[in-house]
Design a protein around this motif. Structure first.
Motif, mmCIF file in Angstrom:
data_model
loop_
_atom_site.group_PDB
_atom_site.id
_atom_site.type_symbol
_atom_site.label_atom_id
_atom_site.label_comp_id
_atom_site.label_asym_id
_atom_site.label_seq_id
_atom_site.Cartn_x
_atom_site.Cartn_y
_atom_site.Cartn_z
ATOM 1 N N ALA A 10 0.830 -1.201 0.000
ATOM 2 C CA ALA A 10 0.000 0.000 0.000
ATOM 3 C C ALA A 10 0.872 1.262 0.000
ATOM 4 O O ALA A 10 0.546 2.235 -0.692
ATOM 5 C CB ALA A 10 -0.935 0.002 1.206
ATOM 6 N N CYS A 11 1.953 1.255 0.755
ATOM 7 C CA CYS A 11 2.871 2.401 0.763
ATOM 8 C C CYS A 11 3.450 2.614 -0.637
ATOM 9 O O CYS A 11 3.509 3.746 -1.125
ATOM 10 C CB CYS A 11 3.994 2.186 1.780
ATOM 11 N N THR A 12 3.859 1.545 -1.275
ATOM 12 C CA THR A 12 4.408 1.640 -2.626
ATOM 13 C C THR A 12 3.353 2.183 -3.588
ATOM 14 O O THR A 12 3.627 3.094 -4.377
ATOM 15 C CB THR A 12 4.926 0.268 -3.104
ATOM 16 N N ASP A 13 2.136 1.658 -3.505
ATOM 17 C CA ASP A 13 1.049 2.115 -4.374
ATOM 18 C C ASP A 13 0.735 3.596 -4.176
ATOM 19 O O ASP A 13 0.347 4.278 -5.113
ATOM 20 C CB ASP A 13 -0.229 1.298 -4.128
ATOM 21 N N ARG A 14 0.890 4.073 -2.943
ATOM 22 C CA ARG A 14 0.572 5.465 -2.635
ATOM 23 C C ARG A 14 1.768 6.395 -2.822
ATOM 24 O O ARG A 14 1.664 7.593 -2.603
ATOM 25 C CB ARG A 14 0.111 5.583 -1.170
ATOM 26 N N GLY A 15 2.919 5.824 -3.179
ATOM 27 C CA GLY A 15 4.119 6.644 -3.347
ATOM 28 C C GLY A 15 4.742 7.064 -2.035
ATOM 29 O O GLY A 15 5.521 8.013 -1.988
ATOM 30 N N LEU A 16 4.415 6.349 -0.970
ATOM 31 C CA LEU A 16 5.013 6.639 0.337
ATOM 32 C C LEU A 16 6.354 5.927 0.437
ATOM 33 O O LEU A 16 6.498 4.803 -0.047
ATOM 34 C CB LEU A 16 4.107 6.152 1.468
ATOM 35 N N LYS A 17 7.299 6.561 1.074
ATOM 36 C CA LYS A 17 8.595 5.927 1.295
ATOM 37 C C LYS A 17 8.388 4.762 2.254
ATOM 38 O O LYS A 17 7.845 4.936 3.337
ATOM 39 C CB LYS A 17 9.594 6.919 1.877
ATOM 40 N N VAL A 18 8.810 3.586 1.826
ATOM 41 C CA VAL A 18 8.688 2.412 2.689
ATOM 42 C C VAL A 18 9.842 2.465 3.678
ATOM 43 O O VAL A 18 11.002 2.427 3.277
ATOM 44 C CB VAL A 18 8.721 1.100 1.876
ATOM 45 N N PRO A 19 9.533 2.574 4.951
ATOM 46 C CA PRO A 19 10.595 2.680 5.960
ATOM 47 C C PRO A 19 11.484 1.442 5.988
ATOM 48 O O PRO A 19 11.074 0.344 5.598
ATOM 49 C CB PRO A 19 9.824 2.822 7.272
ATOM 50 N N GLU A 20 12.678 1.650 6.448
ATOM 51 C CA GLU A 20 13.633 0.557 6.590
ATOM 52 C C GLU A 20 13.150 -0.430 7.644
ATOM 53 O O GLU A 20 12.362 -0.089 8.520
ATOM 54 C CB GLU A 20 15.007 1.103 7.012
ATOM 55 N N GLU A 21 13.637 -1.656 7.535
ATOM 56 C CA GLU A 21 13.339 -2.665 8.552
ATOM 57 C C GLU A 21 13.869 -2.183 9.895
ATOM 58 O O GLU A 21 14.864 -1.478 9.957
ATOM 59 C CB GLU A 21 14.008 -3.999 8.206
ATOM 60 N N VAL A 22 13.209 -2.597 10.949
ATOM 61 C CA VAL A 22 13.669 -2.249 12.289
ATOM 62 C C VAL A 22 14.274 -3.472 12.937
ATOM 63 O O VAL A 22 13.898 -4.603 12.652
ATOM 64 C CB VAL A 22 12.518 -1.718 13.175
ATOM 65 N N SER A 23 15.211 -3.226 13.793
ATOM 66 C CA SER A 23 15.777 -4.333 14.554
ATOM 67 C C SER A 23 14.832 -4.650 15.698
ATOM 68 O O SER A 23 14.045 -3.802 16.109
ATOM 69 C CB SER A 23 17.153 -3.937 15.102
ATOM 70 N N PRO A 24 14.906 -5.871 16.221
ATOM 71 C CA PRO A 24 14.006 -6.216 17.340
ATOM 72 C C PRO A 24 14.138 -5.269 18.524
ATOM 73 O O PRO A 24 13.178 -5.045 19.245
ATOM 74 C CB PRO A 24 14.441 -7.636 17.721
ATOM 75 N N ALA A 25 15.325 -4.667 18.701
ATOM 76 C CA ALA A 25 15.524 -3.758 19.827
ATOM 77 C C ALA A 25 14.777 -2.445 19.641
ATOM 78 O O ALA A 25 14.525 -1.723 20.597
ATOM 79 C CB ALA A 25 17.016 -3.481 20.017
ATOM 80 N N SER A 26 14.409 -2.106 18.396
ATOM 81 C CA SER A 26 13.749 -0.826 18.160
ATOM 82 C C SER A 26 12.266 -0.970 17.847
ATOM 83 O O SER A 26 11.660 -0.064 17.304
ATOM 84 C CB SER A 26 14.456 -0.078 17.024
ATOM 85 N N VAL A 27 11.688 -2.098 18.206
ATOM 86 C CA VAL A 27 10.254 -2.301 17.988
ATOM 87 C C VAL A 27 9.482 -1.314 18.857
ATOM 88 O O VAL A 27 9.809 -1.092 20.015
ATOM 89 C CB VAL A 27 9.857 -3.763 18.317
ATOM 90 N N ALA A 54 3.626 3.969 8.812
ATOM 91 C CA ALA A 54 3.662 5.012 7.780
ATOM 92 C C ALA A 54 2.310 5.141 7.098
ATOM 93 O O ALA A 54 1.836 6.253 6.831
ATOM 94 C CB ALA A 54 4.754 4.695 6.754
ATOM 95 N N LEU A 55 1.684 4.014 6.817
ATOM 96 C CA LEU A 55 0.374 4.037 6.185
ATOM 97 C C LEU A 55 -0.663 4.665 7.111
ATOM 98 O O LEU A 55 -1.469 5.500 6.690
ATOM 99 C CB LEU A 55 -0.051 2.623 5.777
ATOM 100 N N LEU A 56 -0.644 4.285 8.373
ATOM 101 C CA LEU A 56 -1.577 4.874 9.345
ATOM 102 C C LEU A 56 -1.368 6.383 9.422
ATOM 103 O O LEU A 56 -2.337 7.152 9.430
ATOM 104 C CB LEU A 56 -1.409 4.234 10.719
ATOM 105 N N ALA A 57 -0.120 6.828 9.474
ATOM 106 C CA ALA A 57 0.162 8.267 9.536
ATOM 107 C C ALA A 57 -0.374 8.977 8.295
ATOM 108 O O ALA A 57 -0.952 10.071 8.393
ATOM 109 C CB ALA A 57 1.663 8.502 9.682
ATOM 110 N N ALA A 58 -0.212 8.364 7.136
ATOM 111 C CA ALA A 58 -0.723 8.963 5.897
ATOM 112 C C ALA A 58 -2.242 9.032 5.920
ATOM 113 O O ALA A 58 -2.832 10.048 5.519
ATOM 114 C CB ALA A 58 -0.241 8.165 4.689
ATOM 115 N N LEU A 59 -2.878 7.971 6.393
ATOM 116 C CA LEU A 59 -4.341 7.957 6.459
ATOM 117 C C LEU A 59 -4.853 9.009 7.443
ATOM 118 O O LEU A 59 -5.851 9.678 7.185
ATOM 119 C CB LEU A 59 -4.849 6.563 6.823
ATOM 120 N N GLU A 60 -4.156 9.162 8.573
ATOM 121 C CA GLU A 60 -4.545 10.192 9.539
ATOM 122 C C GLU A 60 -4.411 11.583 8.926
ATOM 123 O O GLU A 60 -5.284 12.433 9.100
ATOM 124 C CB GLU A 60 -3.695 10.099 10.808
ATOM 125 N N ALA A 61 -3.322 11.815 8.200
ATOM 126 C CA ALA A 61 -3.078 13.128 7.601
ATOM 127 C C ALA A 61 -4.127 13.470 6.547
ATOM 128 O O ALA A 61 -4.399 14.650 6.302
ATOM 129 C CB ALA A 61 -1.683 13.171 6.991
#
Length: 157
Positions: A10-27, A54-61
Motif C-alpha cells: 500500500a505504501c508503494t502504491d501510494r508513493g510513500l517511502k517504505v521505511p527501513e526494517e527495524v531491529s528487534p531492539a527498536s520495535v 507510515a500508512l496509518l500516519a498517511a491515512l490520519e493526515a
C-alpha cells in the motif's frame, strides 16, 4: 507478517517511502490503552511494521474534520474540559456549569481536532486492512495467528 507485507504494498502504491526494517531492539511499544482500542492484531502490526505505521500516519493526515464535528464534540463532552478549579469544587457537567468552569473552546479546539483526526485515521486503517486482507489466501493450517476470521486466531505456532 501479512499485514506488514500488505502495508508495504500500500505504501508503494501510494508513493510513500517504505521505511527501513527495524531491529528487534527498536520495535515500537504499544500502550495497553491503544491495544484495547486497536485490537491485538492491529496493535502488533503497528508495533512491528514501520510500513503499517507510515500508512496509518498517511491515512490520519488525509482526514478532514469539519468544524461542526469539533464543536459538537466539545459540547457533548464537557466533562473533559472542566477547569482545574471547577474540578476542585466538584463541578460536574450533569449539574450544570458556568462558562468559567470550562476551558475555552479556542484553547482546546486543536487538541479535539487532532483526536478526531486520529480516530478517523484509525477507522480508515481498519477499513483498508479489512479490504486488503480480503484478497489474501492462506495455506491450510497457516490461517492463524492474525486472521480474526479463523476460530483459533490466538493460537501460536
Amino acid at each position: 507478517m501479512v499485514t506488514d507485507e500488505l502495508a508495504r504494498r500500500a505504501c508503494t502504491d501510494r508513493g510513500l517511502k517504505v521505511p527501513e526494517e527495524v531491529s528487534p531492539a527498536s520495535v515500537l511499544a504499544v500502550a495497553e490503552t491503544d491495544v484495547a482500542d486497536l485490537g491485538s492484531i492491529v496493535a502488533a502490526a503497528l508495533a512491528h511494521s514501520p510500513a503499517a505505521r507510515a500508512l496509518l500516519a498517511a491515512l490520519e493526515a488525509e482526514q478532514t474534520v469539519p468544524e461542526t464535528a469539533v464543536r459538537d464534540y466539545y459540547d457533548r463532552n464537557q466533562d473533559r474540559f472542566l477547569t482545574p478549579a471547577a474540578l476542585r469544587r466538584g463541578v460536574t457537567p450533569f449539574d450544570g456549569t458556568a462558562p468559567e468552569d470550562l476551558l475555552p473552546y479556542d484553547e482546546v479546539r486543536e487538541g479535539i481536532a487532532r483526536e478526531l483526526r486520529r480516530a478517523a485515521g484509525r477507522q480508515a486503517f481498519f477499513g483498508w486492512l479489512d479490504q486488503a486482507r480480503g484478497g489474501v489466501t492462506y495455506s491450510h493450517g497457516h490461517e492463524h495467528p492474525g486472521d480474526p476470521s479463523h476460530p483459533d486466531h490466538e493460537h501460536r505456532h
